[in-house]
Design an enzyme around this catalytic site. Structure first.
Site, PDB file in Angstrom:
ATOM      1  N   GLU A 175       1.314   3.385  -8.143  1.00 26.00           N
ATOM      2  CA  GLU A 175       0.745   4.060  -6.883  1.00 26.00           C
ATOM      3  C   GLU A 175       1.934   3.913  -5.853  1.00 26.00           C
ATOM      4  OE1 GLU A 175      -1.762   6.060  -7.312  1.00 26.00           O
ATOM      5  OE2 GLU A 175      -2.711   4.577  -8.256  1.00 26.00           O
ATOM      6  N   HIS A 176       2.056   4.928  -5.026  1.00 22.86           N
ATOM      7  CA  HIS A 176       2.896   5.231  -3.968  1.00 22.86           C
ATOM      8  C   HIS A 176       4.479   5.294  -4.566  1.00 22.86           C
ATOM      9  CE1 HIS A 176      -0.022   5.119  -0.465  1.00 22.86           C
ATOM     10  NE2 HIS A 176      -0.766   4.684  -1.477  1.00 22.86           N
ATOM     11  N   THR A 177       4.679   5.224  -5.853  1.00 26.54           N
ATOM     12  CA  THR A 177       5.852   5.133  -6.234  1.00 26.54           C
ATOM     13  C   THR A 177       6.646   6.520  -6.363  1.00 26.54           C
ATOM     14  OG1 THR A 177       4.992   5.111  -8.348  1.00 26.54           O
ATOM     15  CG2 THR A 177       5.813   3.188  -7.836  1.00 26.54           C
ATOM     16  N   ALA A 197     -12.531  11.551  -3.378  1.00 31.83           N
ATOM     17  CA  ALA A 197     -12.595  10.561  -4.504  1.00 31.83           C
ATOM     18  C   ALA A 197     -11.307   9.942  -4.760  1.00 31.83           C
ATOM     19  CB  ALA A 197     -13.551  10.934  -5.651  1.00 31.83           C
ATOM     20  N   GLY A 198     -10.329  10.438  -4.495  1.00 32.55           N
ATOM     21  CA  GLY A 198      -8.834  10.214  -4.806  1.00 32.55           C
ATOM     22  C   GLY A 198      -8.553  10.872  -6.122  1.00 32.55           C
ATOM     23  N   SER A 237      -7.598  18.553  -4.108  1.00 33.69           N
ATOM     24  CA  SER A 237      -6.633  19.515  -3.160  1.00 33.69           C
ATOM     25  C   SER A 237      -5.370  20.074  -4.335  1.00 33.69           C
ATOM     26  CB  SER A 237      -5.876  18.749  -2.148  1.00 33.69           C
ATOM     27  OG  SER A 237      -5.374  17.649  -2.540  1.00 33.69           O
ATOM     28  N   ASP A 286       0.313  14.168  -8.042  1.00 37.64           N
ATOM     29  CA  ASP A 286      -1.064  14.948  -8.384  1.00 37.64           C
ATOM     30  C   ASP A 286      -0.608  16.297  -8.929  1.00 37.64           C
ATOM     31  OD1 ASP A 286      -1.904  12.738  -6.882  1.00 37.64           O
ATOM     32  OD2 ASP A 286      -2.294  14.025  -5.053  1.00 37.64           O
TER      33      ASP A 286
HETATM   34  C1  GLA Z   1      -1.975  10.465  -3.013  1.00 33.78           C
HETATM   35  C2  GLA Z   1      -0.741  11.153  -3.303  1.00 33.78           C
HETATM   36  C3  GLA Z   1       0.145  10.996  -4.231  1.00 33.78           C
HETATM   37  C4  GLA Z   1       0.483   9.541  -4.400  1.00 33.78           C
HETATM   38  C5  GLA Z   1      -0.590   8.657  -4.410  1.00 33.78           C
HETATM   39  C6  GLA Z   1      -0.495   6.921  -4.476  1.00 33.78           C
HETATM   40  O1  GLA Z   1      -2.567  10.709  -4.198  1.00 33.78           O
HETATM   41  O2  GLA Z   1      -1.219  12.539  -3.108  1.00 33.78           O
HETATM   42  O3  GLA Z   1       1.280  11.804  -3.947  1.00 33.78           O
HETATM   43  O4  GLA Z   1       1.466   9.082  -3.620  1.00 33.78           O
HETATM   44  O5  GLA Z   1      -1.629   9.029  -3.235  1.00 33.78           O
HETATM   45  O6  GLA Z   1       0.198   6.733  -5.638  1.00 33.78           O
END
Ligand code: GLA
Length: 388
Positions: free
Chosen positions: A37-39, A129-130, A134, A178
């Site tokens: 995550e956030h990598t 919801a993550g 999109s 994503d």
């Molecule tokens: C969101 C962003 C991704 C990613 C995640 C965190 O989903 O769209 O690019 O940075 O957060 O891992």
């Protein structure tokens, strides 16, 4: 309003709205991130998979230069001319669609002599919801336009087009996890993404073969990536890299953390430590899932959650409760997934325990006075494709 969308119902809705048949139906999935995550915007490693929830786009070419789009869920159509493509002219959700055309042009696709499209979208990817609702829109539209305009763009180029739509047209400063998952996903596989190396390798995860289900626990706490915490975290990572004298945090390993502790202030250090250790956890997860099987990745998922909660500070009480409750009910592993500050957690559970874990999470949320979560199973599924 369409309840359960499919290629057929999307094509039928297109005909209802536009009084002519669609030329075809394309779709792209949402995604769940297994770990990493956030990598992505730190040039790092990520291990997401495409899910069976998709956005469908029924599309037919027009004779003029208008792009007109309707969503099954929205009453009004939005339209724009190919000659007016400018993010300043995009409103709300239509930015995801028009942004793809704008991004294609920015990346060198000539719009000279081209004609527009009528587009109708349906989706069963939950919003906010993550799960990358999109990216599902962007990627469905991108593969449709790539086919109908016969552009011959590679999936890798489409990743960059869709990421640019998200960054430049929607205004969310995200990485490309994503879009990569949505475009490169395969049934039964997660996608091992190396952002720096520009690779995305499908890796079989064997959840079903090993009697495991992957539960999504949508806390229904909503987040927005265009503002706030996401951008701040990104800025901290860039600061950390600058102070450590590297172009991106990908260049650091766990051996650099001792020096980082001396050079960086406490908050920046913890942000950096999350990224560095998370990259290592992704590599390890991809290895363990192949060599030892998915039952053995639980500790890595749990360590990832702790790092996001304590070092990167992107969890929230609802996500922590979802993870703790799932683990207490016997989940193999659990972690928040996605950008954070709300959204969903995932729990890897034995099939026989899925209902129990789900019930326990419901009860724990009720006892804590939180709104009811939405819990459902997802399966690693195929990426963007033409359906009809
Ligand atoms: C969101 C962003 C991704 C990613 C995640 C965190 O989903 O769209 O690019 O940075 O957060 O891992």
């Amino acid at each position: 309003m369409i309840d359960i969308p499919s290629p057929q119902t999307t094509a039928a809705a297109f005909e209802d709205h536009y009084a002519r048949p669609a030329a075809g139906v394309w779709s792209a999935p949402g995604r769940v991130n297994l770990i990493g995550e956030h990598t992505d915007y730190n040039d790092g490693l990520v291990f997401p998979f495409a899910i069976e929830r998709r956005t469908w786009a029924a599309v037919a070419p027009r004779e003029d230069r208008i792009i007109r789009v309707r969503s099954g869920a929205m009453p009004d159509a939005a339209e724009i001319s190919l000659d007016e493509l400018d993010p300043a002219n995009f409103e709300d959700w239509s930015a995801y669609v028009f942004g793809v055309f704008w991004a294609m042009r920015e990346r060198g696709v000539s719009l000279d002599g081209r004609t527009g499209f009528d587009i109708l979208l349906t989706s069963d990817v939950p919003l906010g919801a993550g799960l990358s609702s999109s990216a599902a829109i962007e990627c469905a539209v991108a593969v449709a336009v790539n086919d109908l305009w016969e552009l011959g763009l590679s999936r890798r180029e489409l990743i960059y087009v869709c990421q640019l739509a998200e960054n430049g047209a929607v205004g969310a400063p995200t990485g490309n996890m994503d879009q990569t998952a949505s475009l490169m996903g395969e049934d039964g596989h997660a996608v091992l993404i190396d952002v720096e190396a520009e690779t995305a390798v499908p890796v079989p995860v064997h959840f079903g073969d090993e009697g495991l289900s992957l539960l999504v626990i949508d806390t229904r706490v909503h987040h927005s990536h265009a503002t706030g915490g996401y951008g701040e975290r990104r800025a901290s990572c860039e600061l950390g890299a600058r102070l450590m004298g590297v172009p991106t945090l990908r260049k650091l390993t766990e051996a650099d953390l001792e020096r980082a502790a001396e050079v960086l202030d406490d908050v920046t250090f913890r942000r950096v430590r999350h990224i560095v250790t998370e990259n290592a956890r992704v590599a390890r997860t991809a290895q363990v899932v192949q060599e030892e099987g998915p039952h053995r990745i639980g500790d890595l998922l749990v360590a990832s959650h702790a790092s996001m909660r304590d070092d990167f500070e992107i969890s929230c009480p609802e996500l922590d409760l979802a993870v703790e409750t799932a683990l207490a009910a016997g989940a193999v592993g659990a972690r928040m997934t996605g950008g954070g500050f709300g959204g969903a957690a995932i729990a890897l559970v034995d099939e026989s325990k899925a209902a129990e874990v789900s019930d326990d999470v419901d009860k724990a949320f009720a006892a804590a006075g939180y709104g009811a979560p939405h819990v459902f199973i997802v399966t690693p599924s195929q990426g963007a494709r033409r359906d009809a």
